[in-house]
Design a protein around this motif. Sequence first.
Motif, short mmCIF file in Angstrom:
data_model
loop_
_atom_site.label_atom_id
_atom_site.label_comp_id
_atom_site.label_asym_id
_atom_site.label_seq_id
_atom_site.Cartn_x
_atom_site.Cartn_y
_atom_site.Cartn_z
N ARG A 258 5.87 0.09 -9.90
CA ARG A 258 4.96 1.23 -10.14
C ARG A 258 5.15 2.26 -9.04
N PRO A 259 6.30 2.95 -9.00
CA PRO A 259 6.60 3.86 -7.89
C PRO A 259 5.61 5.01 -7.73
N GLY A 260 5.18 5.63 -8.84
CA GLY A 260 4.28 6.76 -8.73
C GLY A 260 2.93 6.38 -8.16
N VAL A 261 2.33 5.34 -8.71
CA VAL A 261 1.05 4.85 -8.21
C VAL A 261 1.18 4.39 -6.76
N SER A 262 2.23 3.67 -6.47
CA SER A 262 2.41 3.13 -5.12
C SER A 262 2.62 4.23 -4.09
N SER A 263 3.29 5.33 -4.47
CA SER A 263 3.47 6.43 -3.53
C SER A 263 2.13 7.08 -3.19
N LEU A 264 1.26 7.24 -4.19
CA LEU A 264 -0.08 7.77 -3.92
C LEU A 264 -0.86 6.82 -3.02
N VAL A 265 -0.74 5.54 -3.26
CA VAL A 265 -1.39 4.56 -2.40
C VAL A 265 -0.88 4.68 -0.97
N GLU A 266 0.42 4.85 -0.80
CA GLU A 266 1.01 4.99 0.53
C GLU A 266 0.48 6.23 1.24
N ILE A 267 0.37 7.33 0.52
CA ILE A 267 -0.14 8.56 1.12
C ILE A 267 -1.57 8.35 1.64
N ALA A 268 -2.42 7.77 0.80
CA ALA A 268 -3.79 7.50 1.24
C ALA A 268 -3.80 6.55 2.43
N ALA A 269 -2.95 5.52 2.39
CA ALA A 269 -2.90 4.55 3.47
C ALA A 269 -2.50 5.20 4.79
N LEU A 270 -1.52 6.10 4.74
CA LEU A 270 -1.08 6.78 5.95
C LEU A 270 -2.19 7.66 6.51
N CYS A 271 -2.90 8.36 5.64
CA CYS A 271 -3.97 9.25 6.09
C CYS A 271 -5.15 8.47 6.65
N ASP A 273 -5.00 5.32 7.81
CA ASP A 273 -4.55 4.30 8.76
C ASP A 273 -4.94 2.91 8.30
N LEU A 274 -4.64 2.65 7.01
CA LEU A 274 -4.90 1.35 6.41
C LEU A 274 -3.61 0.81 5.80
N ALA A 275 -3.56 -0.48 5.54
CA ALA A 275 -2.43 -1.06 4.83
C ALA A 275 -2.50 -0.63 3.37
N PRO A 276 -1.34 -0.36 2.74
CA PRO A 276 -1.36 0.04 1.33
C PRO A 276 -2.08 -0.95 0.43
N ALA A 277 -1.92 -2.24 0.68
CA ALA A 277 -2.58 -3.24 -0.16
C ALA A 277 -4.09 -3.12 -0.07
N VAL A 278 -4.60 -2.75 1.09
CA VAL A 278 -6.05 -2.58 1.27
C VAL A 278 -6.54 -1.40 0.44
N VAL A 279 -5.78 -0.30 0.46
CA VAL A 279 -6.16 0.88 -0.32
C VAL A 279 -6.15 0.56 -1.81
N ALA A 280 -5.09 -0.12 -2.27
CA ALA A 280 -4.99 -0.46 -3.69
C ALA A 280 -6.17 -1.34 -4.11
N GLU A 281 -6.54 -2.29 -3.28
CA GLU A 281 -7.65 -3.18 -3.60
C GLU A 281 -8.97 -2.40 -3.63
#
Length: 351
Positions: A258-271, A273-281
């Motif tokens: 799921r590259p599109g969804v995961s990229s959005l998750v990564e952007i939020a995680a970077l902003c 300062d959380l792990a991507p898995a935490v943001v997705a959850e």
Amino acid sequence: MTLTTTLDTPLLADPAQVAADPGRYRVLTGDRPTGPLHLGHYFGTLLNRVRLQRQGVETFLVVADYQVITDRLSPGEIADNVREVVLDNLAAGIDPELTTVFAHSAVPALNQLMLPFLSLTTVAELQRNPTVKDEAAASGLAAISGLLLTYPVHQAADILFCHGSLVPVGDDQLPHVEQTRLIARRFNERYAGGRPVFREPQALLSPSPRLLGIDGRKMSKSRGNAIALKASADETARLIRRSVTDSERAVTYEPDRRPGVSSLVEIAALCLDLAPAVVAERVGPGGSAALKALVTEAVNEELRPVRARRAELAAEPGLVGRLLADGAERASALASSTLADVQEVLGMTAY
């Protein structure tokens, strides 16, 4: 003198060693002024530059105006774009008192190093360079220009003119650093009799992932799919709402599937300062709409001080011109010294 000190230097630098002894290193980094910088640059390179600068690593930042025409039929608005790129770097935290900021075209001695360096590179090596292939394919040009073909050698001149020892890059740029190391090694061996005139630089890999643009492809100025640092909060919200996701309701972090969804998750995680898995959850069953709302809020909050600082800098008449003039003076002095050393090695100083 042998080349033990350079040949034993690994390609990849250890960030812990850089942080422990920043005075040992000199960084060369830069941007092509093809448009304003975006969120991918911010997390991929700008924050890393600022971190190295604050650690005390001597830094040179080249605004590569000559390289704009490597893969373009028209130079476009180079002067305006140079100004935009400089403002973006300053707004992100680059301090011209600590970092030498200059344009390619203002340092002739740097570009003159291309000539001896070209003699140390084969056409086959340049044709095999994956970045050259990718840039040629992305440009849509019917034929590769000589400047695009020799792009890796120009980058080698950028790095070696200041005896740069550290080059912050993404993993897709590693072939350029390897080519630079090869040129340095060959110059020392073929022309300097083994004397280490140039040291082989190391690559410092960015810890941030490569972010996708709103269309699901790599975020890029030329593709028009990026969130510019100078974009307003409303523009940012509109772009994120248009981002490509998928039809699955629950948000998960699966970059391969799921590259599109995961990229959005990564952007939020970077902003955040959380792990991507935490943001997705956290978003979970809220779906793409909730994810995009979270990303919008996170990006606008992250960039709020950057945008405010940028507006202040942009309102100061002549700031960028003065900064580039000062940087060019410092870079030119160093480039002229390096060129003089090269010419002495080549026996060009006796007449």
